[in-house]
Design a protein around this motif. Sequence first.
Motif, PDB file in Angstrom:
ATOM      1  N   MET A  65       0.842  -1.190   0.000  1.00 31.82           N
ATOM      2  CA  MET A  65       0.000   0.000   0.000  1.00 31.82           C
ATOM      3  C   MET A  65       0.876   1.239   0.000  1.00 31.82           C
ATOM      4  O   MET A  65       1.857   1.322   0.725  1.00 31.82           O
ATOM      5  CB  MET A  65      -0.898  -0.005   1.248  1.00 31.82           C
ATOM      6  CG  MET A  65      -1.875   1.156   1.325  1.00 31.82           C
ATOM      7  SD  MET A  65      -3.018   1.004   2.724  1.00 31.82           S
ATOM      8  CE  MET A  65      -1.907   1.357   4.099  1.00 31.82           C
ATOM      9  N   ARG A  66       0.506   2.197  -0.831  1.00 27.30           N
ATOM     10  CA  ARG A  66       1.243   3.443  -0.900  1.00 27.30           C
ATOM     11  C   ARG A  66       0.342   4.606  -0.508  1.00 27.30           C
ATOM     12  O   ARG A  66      -0.861   4.607  -0.794  1.00 27.30           O
ATOM     13  CB  ARG A  66       1.803   3.666  -2.304  1.00 27.30           C
ATOM     14  CG  ARG A  66       2.969   2.723  -2.649  1.00 27.30           C
ATOM     15  CD  ARG A  66       4.262   3.259  -2.040  1.00 27.30           C
ATOM     16  NE  ARG A  66       5.336   2.282  -2.003  1.00 27.30           N
ATOM     17  CZ  ARG A  66       6.077   1.928  -3.032  1.00 27.30           C
ATOM     18  NH1 ARG A  66       5.852   2.443  -4.215  1.00 27.30           N
ATOM     19  NH2 ARG A  66       7.052   1.063  -2.879  1.00 27.30           N
ATOM     20  N   ILE A  67       0.945   5.604   0.129  1.00 25.62           N
ATOM     21  CA  ILE A  67       0.254   6.819   0.547  1.00 25.62           C
ATOM     22  C   ILE A  67       0.877   7.966  -0.234  1.00 25.62           C
ATOM     23  O   ILE A  67       2.113   8.075  -0.298  1.00 25.62           O
ATOM     24  CB  ILE A  67       0.456   7.074   2.054  1.00 25.62           C
ATOM     25  CG1 ILE A  67       0.111   5.829   2.869  1.00 25.62           C
ATOM     26  CG2 ILE A  67      -0.350   8.281   2.520  1.00 25.62           C
ATOM     27  CD1 ILE A  67       0.827   5.776   4.217  1.00 25.62           C
ATOM     28  N   ILE A  68       0.065   8.831  -0.839  1.00 23.67           N
ATOM     29  CA  ILE A  68       0.615   9.977  -1.554  1.00 23.67           C
ATOM     30  C   ILE A  68       0.228  11.277  -0.850  1.00 23.67           C
ATOM     31  O   ILE A  68      -0.889  11.430  -0.370  1.00 23.67           O
ATOM     32  CB  ILE A  68       0.182  10.022  -3.032  1.00 23.67           C
ATOM     33  CG1 ILE A  68      -1.352  10.050  -3.173  1.00 23.67           C
ATOM     34  CG2 ILE A  68       0.766   8.851  -3.795  1.00 23.67           C
ATOM     35  CD1 ILE A  68      -1.839  10.296  -4.605  1.00 23.67           C
ATOM     36  N   ASN A 116       6.205   3.201   2.632  1.00 21.73           N
ATOM     37  CA  ASN A 116       4.835   3.392   2.150  1.00 21.73           C
ATOM     38  C   ASN A 116       4.481   4.790   1.644  1.00 21.73           C
ATOM     39  O   ASN A 116       3.554   4.929   0.848  1.00 21.73           O
ATOM     40  CB  ASN A 116       3.853   3.038   3.275  1.00 21.73           C
ATOM     41  CG  ASN A 116       3.932   1.585   3.682  1.00 21.73           C
ATOM     42  OD1 ASN A 116       3.465   0.705   2.975  1.00 21.73           O
ATOM     43  ND2 ASN A 116       4.548   1.330   4.823  1.00 21.73           N
ATOM     44  N   LEU A 117       5.177   5.812   2.125  1.00 21.98           N
ATOM     45  CA  LEU A 117       4.806   7.187   1.786  1.00 21.98           C
ATOM     46  C   LEU A 117       5.593   7.699   0.582  1.00 21.98           C
ATOM     47  O   LEU A 117       6.789   7.470   0.483  1.00 21.98           O
ATOM     48  CB  LEU A 117       5.080   8.097   2.993  1.00 21.98           C
ATOM     49  CG  LEU A 117       4.669   9.568   2.859  1.00 21.98           C
ATOM     50  CD1 LEU A 117       3.154   9.715   2.802  1.00 21.98           C
ATOM     51  CD2 LEU A 117       5.244  10.387   4.015  1.00 21.98           C
ATOM     52  N   ARG A 118       4.886   8.414  -0.312  1.00 16.66           N
ATOM     53  CA  ARG A 118       5.537   9.047  -1.447  1.00 16.66           C
ATOM     54  C   ARG A 118       5.064  10.502  -1.547  1.00 16.66           C
ATOM     55  O   ARG A 118       3.881  10.790  -1.456  1.00 16.66           O
ATOM     56  CB  ARG A 118       5.229   8.311  -2.756  1.00 16.66           C
ATOM     57  CG  ARG A 118       5.804   6.896  -2.808  1.00 16.66           C
ATOM     58  CD  ARG A 118       7.312   6.902  -2.786  1.00 16.66           C
ATOM     59  NE  ARG A 118       7.908   5.574  -2.829  1.00 16.66           N
ATOM     60  CZ  ARG A 118       8.274   4.884  -1.749  1.00 16.66           C
ATOM     61  NH1 ARG A 118       8.102   5.398  -0.532  1.00 16.66           N
ATOM     62  NH2 ARG A 118       8.828   3.697  -1.873  1.00 16.66           N
ATOM     63  N   ILE A 119       6.028  11.410  -1.725  1.00 15.91           N
ATOM     64  CA  ILE A 119       5.746  12.837  -1.868  1.00 15.91           C
ATOM     65  C   ILE A 119       5.815  13.177  -3.351  1.00 15.91           C
ATOM     66  O   ILE A 119       6.836  12.928  -4.007  1.00 15.91           O
ATOM     67  CB  ILE A 119       6.779  13.673  -1.091  1.00 15.91           C
ATOM     68  CG1 ILE A 119       6.808  13.263   0.381  1.00 15.91           C
ATOM     69  CG2 ILE A 119       6.457  15.166  -1.230  1.00 15.91           C
ATOM     70  CD1 ILE A 119       8.019  13.808   1.144  1.00 15.91           C
ATOM     71  N   LEU A 120       4.746  13.726  -3.891  1.00 16.58           N
ATOM     72  CA  LEU A 120       4.717  14.111  -5.296  1.00 16.58           C
ATOM     73  C   LEU A 120       5.265  15.532  -5.433  1.00 16.58           C
ATOM     74  O   LEU A 120       4.968  16.397  -4.619  1.00 16.58           O
ATOM     75  CB  LEU A 120       3.286  14.034  -5.833  1.00 16.58           C
ATOM     76  CG  LEU A 120       2.593  12.672  -5.658  1.00 16.58           C
ATOM     77  CD1 LEU A 120       1.178  12.724  -6.212  1.00 16.58           C
ATOM     78  CD2 LEU A 120       3.389  11.557  -6.340  1.00 16.58           C
ATOM     79  N   SER A 121       6.051  15.762  -6.471  1.00 20.27           N
ATOM     80  CA  SER A 121       6.747  17.045  -6.607  1.00 20.27           C
ATOM     81  C   SER A 121       6.850  17.459  -8.068  1.00 20.27           C
ATOM     82  O   SER A 121       7.184  16.628  -8.929  1.00 20.27           O
ATOM     83  CB  SER A 121       8.152  16.940  -6.009  1.00 20.27           C
ATOM     84  OG  SER A 121       8.990  17.982  -6.453  1.00 20.27           O
ATOM     85  N   GLU A 176       3.697   5.039 -12.273  1.00 17.51           N
ATOM     86  CA  GLU A 176       4.476   3.798 -12.330  1.00 17.51           C
ATOM     87  C   GLU A 176       5.454   3.689 -11.174  1.00 17.51           C
ATOM     88  O   GLU A 176       5.672   2.589 -10.634  1.00 17.51           O
ATOM     89  CB  GLU A 176       5.215   3.711 -13.672  1.00 17.51           C
ATOM     90  CG  GLU A 176       4.278   3.550 -14.859  1.00 17.51           C
ATOM     91  CD  GLU A 176       4.995   3.643 -16.194  1.00 17.51           C
ATOM     92  OE1 GLU A 176       4.429   3.146 -17.192  1.00 17.51           O
ATOM     93  OE2 GLU A 176       6.106   4.208 -16.245  1.00 17.51           O
ATOM     94  N   GLU A 177       6.033   4.799 -10.772  1.00 20.86           N
ATOM     95  CA  GLU A 177       6.991   4.792  -9.674  1.00 20.86           C
ATOM     96  C   GLU A 177       6.293   4.671  -8.319  1.00 20.86           C
ATOM     97  O   GLU A 177       6.839   4.088  -7.378  1.00 20.86           O
ATOM     98  CB  GLU A 177       7.836   6.068  -9.713  1.00 20.86           C
ATOM     99  CG  GLU A 177       8.855   6.194  -8.586  1.00 20.86           C
ATOM    100  CD  GLU A 177       9.911   5.101  -8.602  1.00 20.86           C
ATOM    101  OE1 GLU A 177      10.453   4.806  -7.523  1.00 20.86           O
ATOM    102  OE2 GLU A 177      10.199   4.534  -9.684  1.00 20.86           O
ATOM    103  N   THR A 178       5.093   5.188  -8.225  1.00 18.70           N
ATOM    104  CA  THR A 178       4.369   5.190  -6.952  1.00 18.70           C
ATOM    105  C   THR A 178       3.691   3.865  -6.657  1.00 18.70           C
ATOM    106  O   THR A 178       3.740   3.372  -5.524  1.00 18.70           O
ATOM    107  CB  THR A 178       3.307   6.316  -6.952  1.00 18.70           C
ATOM    108  OG1 THR A 178       3.961   7.572  -7.100  1.00 18.70           O
ATOM    109  CG2 THR A 178       2.514   6.323  -5.653  1.00 18.70           C
ATOM    110  N   MET A 179       3.057   3.284  -7.641  1.00 19.86           N
ATOM    111  CA  MET A 179       2.286   2.055  -7.420  1.00 19.86           C
ATOM    112  C   MET A 179       3.190   0.889  -7.018  1.00 19.86           C
ATOM    113  O   MET A 179       4.266   0.701  -7.583  1.00 19.86           O
ATOM    114  CB  MET A 179       1.521   1.706  -8.691  1.00 19.86           C
ATOM    115  CG  MET A 179       0.596   0.505  -8.542  1.00 19.86           C
ATOM    116  SD  MET A 179      -0.713   0.765  -7.320  1.00 19.86           S
ATOM    117  CE  MET A 179      -1.789   1.900  -8.203  1.00 19.86           C
TER     118      MET A 179
END
Length: 247
Positions: A1-4, A103-108, A149-152
Motif C-alpha cells: 500500500m502506498r500513501i501519496i 509506504n509514503l511518497r511525496i509528489l513534486s 508507475e513509480e508510486t504504485m
Amino acid sequence: MRIIISPAKKMNIVDDVLPYHDLPVFLDKTEGILEWLRSLSMKEAQKLWGCSDKLAQLNFERLQTMELTKRLSPAILAYEGIQYKYMAPAVFEDRMLEYVQQNLRILSGFYGVLRPMDGVVPYRLEMQAKAAVGGAMDLYEFWGKRLYEETMDESGIIINLASKEYSRCIEKYMQDGDIYITCVFGELDGDRVKQKGTYAKMARGEMVRFMAENKVAEPEGIKAFDRLGYSFSEEFSTDIEFVFLKE
C-alpha cells in the motif's frame, strides 16, 4: 500500500537532524528542469512562480547556485507546510521512519516522486506551473505516466492524502484492478460535507502520523483515525472515498 501527499511551498535546509538515504529516482529529469529554469529571466521566473518580488529574488538566486547532489536534506524534513508540521516527522521513532520510507511518497513538480529520506534542496515549482520543459506543454505532460508507475506497488492500493493539483498526476493513469482511496476531512453543512483547506492539511499530516504509529497495512485500518476531533463516517463514505467528519 502506498500513501501519496503533496509537497509544501516553504522549504529549508535540515541536514543536522537525520542524514538522507538516497538521491531522488528521477534526478536526471530534475536536472533538465533546472536547466530550463535557469534559462528564464527574473521576470519570466516570477511569472511562473506567481510570487512576491522578495520570494522571486530569493528563488532566482537559489537557481544560479543550486547543486542537486550537495548539502541535501531528507525530503520529509525539508518541507515546512501545515501538513508536515502536524505530521512532525522530526520526532518519529525509527519504526515510524521505516514505515513512511516504505509506504509514503511525496509528489513534486521538481523531483517527480520522492521517498521520505531522499536528499533534496530547497526549490520553488508547483506542479500546475506552466513549465514548458523538454517540449512538454506543462509539468503534467512532462512527467506523464512516470509518477504513477513509480508510486504504485505490488498491492495495487493507493491512499490519497494529496491535493487535487498533485493527485491528478496519479489518478489519470489508474488501471483496472487498482484501488484508489481518497481521504476527505470535513464538516457537515446541512447534508453536505465541506472541507476547509487549513483543517484538511492538518488532518492529512495527523493521518500520516497515525498510520505510521499503528503500522496500518490495509485501508480498513484507516477508519480508526480519531484525531483533531475527526471520526470516520460510514454514512458519507464510499469504497473510493473515506470521509472523516469533525465533531
